[in-house]
Enzyme design. Structure first.
Site, PDB file in Angstrom:
ATOM      1  N   ARG A  92      43.279  79.260  49.544  1.00 15.54           N
ATOM      2  CA  ARG A  92      43.280  78.423  48.116  1.00 15.54           C
ATOM      3  C   ARG A  92      43.968  78.429  47.086  1.00 15.54           C
ATOM      4  O   ARG A  92      44.198  77.618  46.204  1.00 15.54           O
ATOM      5  CB  ARG A  92      41.942  79.079  47.519  1.00 15.54           C
ATOM      6  N   ASP A 152      26.167  72.813  40.896  1.00 15.35           N
ATOM      7  CA  ASP A 152      25.515  73.943  41.044  1.00 15.35           C
ATOM      8  C   ASP A 152      24.199  74.287  40.429  1.00 15.35           C
ATOM      9  O   ASP A 152      23.031  74.370  41.033  1.00 15.35           O
ATOM     10  CB  ASP A 152      26.512  74.768  40.927  1.00 15.35           C
ATOM     11  N   ARG A 155      21.815  72.277  41.869  1.00 15.82           N
ATOM     12  CA  ARG A 155      21.287  72.041  43.835  1.00 15.82           C
ATOM     13  C   ARG A 155      20.143  73.517  43.272  1.00 15.82           C
ATOM     14  O   ARG A 155      19.109  73.645  43.646  1.00 15.82           O
ATOM     15  CB  ARG A 155      22.048  72.627  44.276  1.00 15.82           C
ATOM     16  N   HIS A 179      33.277  77.939  39.636  1.00  8.20           N
ATOM     17  CA  HIS A 179      32.504  76.759  40.352  1.00  8.20           C
ATOM     18  C   HIS A 179      32.718  77.391  42.200  1.00  8.20           C
ATOM     19  O   HIS A 179      34.043  76.779  42.344  1.00  8.20           O
ATOM     20  CB  HIS A 179      32.684  75.218  40.517  1.00  8.20           C
TER      21      HIS A 179
END
Length: 317
Positions: A92, A152, A155, A179
């Site tokens: 990452r 999100d 969702r 996020h």
């Protein structure tokens, strides 16, 4: 349909997300002027031609495309979708370093032609890139935001609506924080047509216990991974989420959306960008609804902020 304001939106990056956003803006008639900027001018020009051919079946607008950042001139809003994808073996942090360099270059090139836009970041990791864009641009914090957890939260609404067998538009459900993997669903604030979740559950024959909630929250968190595994990328959901953000700014709607922006003391958090329910109007973020959270939610939010702060510091900000 209400006439769209005479504003100009520029999109940096004509990949899946940038093209999906351009398409969504076109079919909704959400803008009068749209610019699509891409490293490959041919790709941008091809998208413009394709969108232009749909105009007779949608709404009139001016669409320009190419590789020149001069197309940002006069744009009220600039959306940055360009960036590197995470490659095999990349951590990452590797992705953050690659995209921080890309975002730094993009921001300075935008400002050469447009000194005071509202910038909406979409490049991942989006909260970290929002902080990079803010620091590199020198713009007021309310004018540098990202899509954050708007998708999100959508969702979450969709999955709760499926569980409760209801229209998603009747549910208010927020996801806040990063996020990413440390985000959290605000169960304490879920309401259904103005009825608290606790009260609604007493009238519903659907179970909503600890296991059910954990399963829904896991699906929210892992949705993007599952979509990417199946089709390679996410595009439609984020495209429409961005249209929702752009419209709120354009029309000065003062809608409450969970965009990511600089947190300035809410819940004792500073020096990080993350998502909180925020009031969006013509100047960007006009306020944050930092109402009390359940103790475990506030603790989780602070942990999420710590995750992001560590990533930001690793980039030297």
């Amino acid at each position: 349909m209400m006439e769209p304001p005479r504003s100009r939106v520029a999109i940096i990056g004509a990949g899946n997300v940038g093209a999906s956003l351009a398409y969504a803006l076109t079919i909704k008639g959400a803008v009068r002027e749209l610019a699509l900027i891409n490293r490959s001018a041919e790709k941008a020009e091809g998208e413009v031609m394709d969108l232009g051919h749909a105009m007779a079946m949608s709404y009139p607008m001016q669409i320009d495309g190419g590789d020149s950042y001069e197309l940002c001139a006069g744009a009220d809003i600039v959306v940055v979708t360009a960036g590197a994808a995470q490659g095999p073996g990349d951590t990452r942090l590797d992705l953050s370093r690659k995209n921080a360099a890309i975002v730094k270059d993009i921001v300075h090139r935008i400002l050469e032609h447009n000194p005071n836009p509202i910038i909406i970041m979409v490049t991942n990791p989006v909260d970290v890139m929002t902080y990079v864009a803010l620091k590199e641009s020198g713009l007021p914090p309310e004018r540098v935001i990202s899509s954050g957890t708007v998708l999100d939260s959508a969702r979450f609404r969709y999955l709760m609506a499926q569980h409760c067998r209801l229209d998603p538009r009747n549910l208010h459900c927020h996801v806040i924080g990063e996020h990413g993997d440390s985000e959290l669903a605000l169960w304490s604030r879920v309401n259904i047509a103005g009825v608290s979740l606790a009260d609604f559950c007493t009238t519903c024959d659907r179970k909503c216990g600890k296991v059910d909630r954990e399963n829904i929250e896991r699906q929210v968190r892992e949705s993007a991974y599952e979509i990417i595994d199946r089709k390679g990328s996410t595009a439609y959901g984020i495209g429409l989420a961005l249209v929702r953000i752009i419209r709120s700014i354009q029309r000065d709607e003062e809608s409450v959306l969970t965009v990511s922006s600089l947190v300035q003391g809410s819940y004792g958090i500073e020096h990080v960008c993350l998502s909180l329910p925020s009031i969006l109007g013509s100047t960007g973020v006009e306020g944050v609804l930092d109402a009390p959270l359940a103790p475990e939610e506030e603790d989780a939010l602070k942990r999420s902020a710590a995750v992001l702060r560590e990533q930001i510091e690793q980039l030297g900000y």
